[in-house]
Motif scaffolding. Structure first.
Motif, mmCIF file in Angstrom:
data_model
loop_
_atom_site.group_PDB
_atom_site.id
_atom_site.type_symbol
_atom_site.label_atom_id
_atom_site.label_comp_id
_atom_site.label_asym_id
_atom_site.label_seq_id
_atom_site.Cartn_x
_atom_site.Cartn_y
_atom_site.Cartn_z
ATOM 1 N N THR A 7 18.733 -39.866 -8.631
ATOM 2 C CA THR A 7 19.399 -39.079 -7.605
ATOM 3 C C THR A 7 20.293 -38.043 -8.279
ATOM 4 O OG1 THR A 7 21.308 -40.550 -7.473
ATOM 5 C CG2 THR A 7 19.423 -41.070 -6.034
ATOM 6 N N MET A 8 20.762 -37.087 -7.518
ATOM 7 C CA MET A 8 21.654 -36.068 -8.082
ATOM 8 C C MET A 8 22.947 -36.691 -8.587
ATOM 9 S SD MET A 8 20.078 -33.304 -8.242
ATOM 10 C CE MET A 8 21.337 -32.104 -8.586
ATOM 11 N N THR A 9 23.433 -37.715 -7.911
ATOM 12 C CA THR A 9 24.649 -38.397 -8.364
ATOM 13 C C THR A 9 24.409 -39.077 -9.703
ATOM 14 O OG1 THR A 9 25.332 -38.750 -6.077
ATOM 15 C CG2 THR A 9 26.368 -40.139 -7.753
ATOM 16 N N GLU A 10 23.275 -39.780 -9.828
ATOM 17 C CA GLU A 10 22.946 -40.449 -11.095
ATOM 18 C C GLU A 10 22.802 -39.425 -12.219
ATOM 19 O OE1 GLU A 10 20.393 -44.374 -9.808
ATOM 20 O OE2 GLU A 10 19.457 -42.408 -9.566
ATOM 21 N N ARG A 11 22.204 -38.297 -11.907
ATOM 22 C CA ARG A 11 22.028 -37.257 -12.920
ATOM 23 C C ARG A 11 23.375 -36.697 -13.367
ATOM 24 N NH1 ARG A 11 17.130 -33.258 -11.418
ATOM 25 N NH2 ARG A 11 17.612 -32.599 -13.536
ATOM 26 N N ALA A 12 24.251 -36.410 -12.413
ATOM 27 C CA ALA A 12 25.560 -35.835 -12.744
ATOM 28 C C ALA A 12 26.394 -36.803 -13.570
ATOM 29 C CB ALA A 12 26.298 -35.457 -11.468
ATOM 30 N N VAL A 13 26.403 -38.066 -13.182
ATOM 31 C CA VAL A 13 27.164 -39.076 -13.925
ATOM 32 C C VAL A 13 26.592 -39.234 -15.325
ATOM 33 C CG1 VAL A 13 27.714 -41.545 -14.024
ATOM 34 C CG2 VAL A 13 27.992 -40.285 -11.890
ATOM 35 N N SER A 14 25.273 -39.248 -15.429
ATOM 36 C CA SER A 14 24.627 -39.415 -16.728
ATOM 37 C C SER A 14 24.965 -38.258 -17.671
ATOM 38 C CB SER A 14 23.113 -39.520 -16.533
ATOM 39 O OG SER A 14 22.477 -39.865 -17.724
ATOM 40 N N VAL A 15 24.903 -37.032 -17.161
ATOM 41 C CA VAL A 15 25.225 -35.865 -17.998
ATOM 42 C C VAL A 15 26.694 -35.900 -18.414
ATOM 43 C CG1 VAL A 15 25.484 -33.355 -17.990
ATOM 44 C CG2 VAL A 15 23.382 -34.390 -17.144
ATOM 45 N N ALA A 16 27.584 -36.177 -17.466
ATOM 46 C CA ALA A 16 29.016 -36.190 -17.778
ATOM 47 C C ALA A 16 29.357 -37.265 -18.810
ATOM 48 C CB ALA A 16 29.828 -36.406 -16.507
ATOM 49 N N LEU A 17 28.860 -38.468 -18.598
ATOM 50 C CA LEU A 17 29.114 -39.541 -19.566
ATOM 51 C C LEU A 17 28.478 -39.240 -20.917
ATOM 52 C CD1 LEU A 17 28.710 -42.795 -17.441
ATOM 53 C CD2 LEU A 17 30.796 -41.873 -18.444
ATOM 54 N N GLY A 18 27.257 -38.740 -20.892
ATOM 55 C CA GLY A 18 26.560 -38.429 -22.141
ATOM 56 C C GLY A 18 27.292 -37.398 -22.972
ATOM 57 N N LEU A 19 27.730 -36.328 -22.320
ATOM 58 C CA LEU A 19 28.453 -35.289 -23.059
ATOM 59 C C LEU A 19 29.808 -35.792 -23.548
ATOM 60 C CD1 LEU A 19 27.611 -32.126 -20.929
ATOM 61 C CD2 LEU A 19 26.634 -32.831 -23.129
ATOM 62 N N GLY A 20 30.463 -36.625 -22.752
ATOM 63 C CA GLY A 20 31.748 -37.202 -23.169
ATOM 64 C C GLY A 20 31.604 -38.115 -24.370
ATOM 65 N N ILE A 21 30.588 -38.965 -24.342
ATOM 66 C CA ILE A 21 30.352 -39.886 -25.465
ATOM 67 C C ILE A 21 29.959 -39.103 -26.713
ATOM 68 C CG2 ILE A 21 28.828 -41.718 -26.325
ATOM 69 C CD1 ILE A 21 28.782 -42.793 -23.410
ATOM 70 N N ALA A 22 29.088 -38.102 -26.545
ATOM 71 C CA ALA A 22 28.669 -37.301 -27.700
ATOM 72 C C ALA A 22 29.847 -36.533 -28.295
ATOM 73 C CB ALA A 22 27.554 -36.337 -27.293
ATOM 74 N N ALA A 23 30.712 -36.000 -27.447
ATOM 75 C CA ALA A 23 31.882 -35.279 -27.945
ATOM 76 C C ALA A 23 32.828 -36.212 -28.686
ATOM 77 C CB ALA A 23 32.610 -34.598 -26.789
ATOM 78 N N ALA A 24 33.025 -37.409 -28.158
ATOM 79 C CA ALA A 24 33.886 -38.387 -28.825
ATOM 80 C C ALA A 24 33.286 -38.820 -30.159
ATOM 81 C CB ALA A 24 34.113 -39.591 -27.927
ATOM 82 N N ALA A 25 31.970 -38.926 -30.205
ATOM 83 C CA ALA A 25 31.295 -39.347 -31.435
ATOM 84 C C ALA A 25 31.368 -38.280 -32.519
ATOM 85 C CB ALA A 25 29.839 -39.679 -31.152
ATOM 86 N N ALA A 26 31.550 -37.031 -32.124
ATOM 87 C CA ALA A 26 31.593 -35.936 -33.101
ATOM 88 C C ALA A 26 32.910 -35.900 -33.875
ATOM 89 C CB ALA A 26 31.367 -34.611 -32.386
ATOM 90 N N GLN A 27 33.923 -36.613 -33.396
ATOM 91 C CA GLN A 27 35.207 -36.663 -34.102
ATOM 92 C C GLN A 27 35.056 -37.478 -35.381
ATOM 93 O OE1 GLN A 27 37.825 -34.902 -32.960
ATOM 94 N NE2 GLN A 27 36.438 -34.243 -31.347
ATOM 95 N N PRO A 28 35.713 -37.079 -36.471
ATOM 96 C CA PRO A 28 35.621 -37.834 -37.729
ATOM 97 C C PRO A 28 36.166 -39.263 -37.555
ATOM 98 C CG PRO A 28 36.770 -35.749 -38.053
ATOM 99 C CD PRO A 28 36.551 -35.904 -36.589
ATOM 100 N N ARG A 29 35.389 -40.220 -37.978
ATOM 101 C CA ARG A 29 35.765 -41.630 -37.884
ATOM 102 C C ARG A 29 35.399 -42.316 -39.195
ATOM 103 N NH1 ARG A 29 37.857 -41.164 -33.205
ATOM 104 N NH2 ARG A 29 36.656 -40.730 -31.348
ATOM 105 N N PRO A 30 36.085 -43.430 -39.497
ATOM 106 C CA PRO A 30 35.753 -44.162 -40.731
ATOM 107 C C PRO A 30 34.364 -44.800 -40.692
ATOM 108 C CG PRO A 30 37.837 -44.939 -39.783
ATOM 109 C CD PRO A 30 37.262 -43.952 -38.841
#
Length: 77
Positions: free
Chosen positions: A16-39
């Motif tokens: 559904t459009m809701t599932e798509r929007a949530v998936s994109v938002a979460l995906g981009l948020g997780i990917a952005a957080a993962a791009a930060q330098p971590r040990p």
């Protein structure tokens, strides 16, 4: 490799459009957080892969896992 890419981007939309929007938002948020330098580089890589996967799922509107599980529903109504 090309077959795998075709499998990911082919198929009828089953989200559904809701599932798509949530998936994109979460995906981009997780990917952005993962791009930060971590040990722990492996954890960052896993988060990046997960985030990109969620973003692609939302952008295409097709979830292969949902299709295999039979979780598709009529999106016309």
């Amino acid at each position: 490799m090309n077959e795998m890419i075709e499998d990911i981007f082919s198929g009828e939309p089953n989200l559904t459009m809701t599932e798509r929007a949530v998936s994109v938002a979460l995906g981009l948020g997780i990917a952005a957080a993962a791009a930060q330098p971590r040990p722990n580089k492996l954890l960052s890589l896993a988060a990046l892969v997960l985030g990109v996967g969620l973003a692609v799922r939302g952008a295409t509107g097709h979830c292969a896992v949902k299709a295999v599980a039979g979780g598709g529903r009529d999106l016309t109504g």
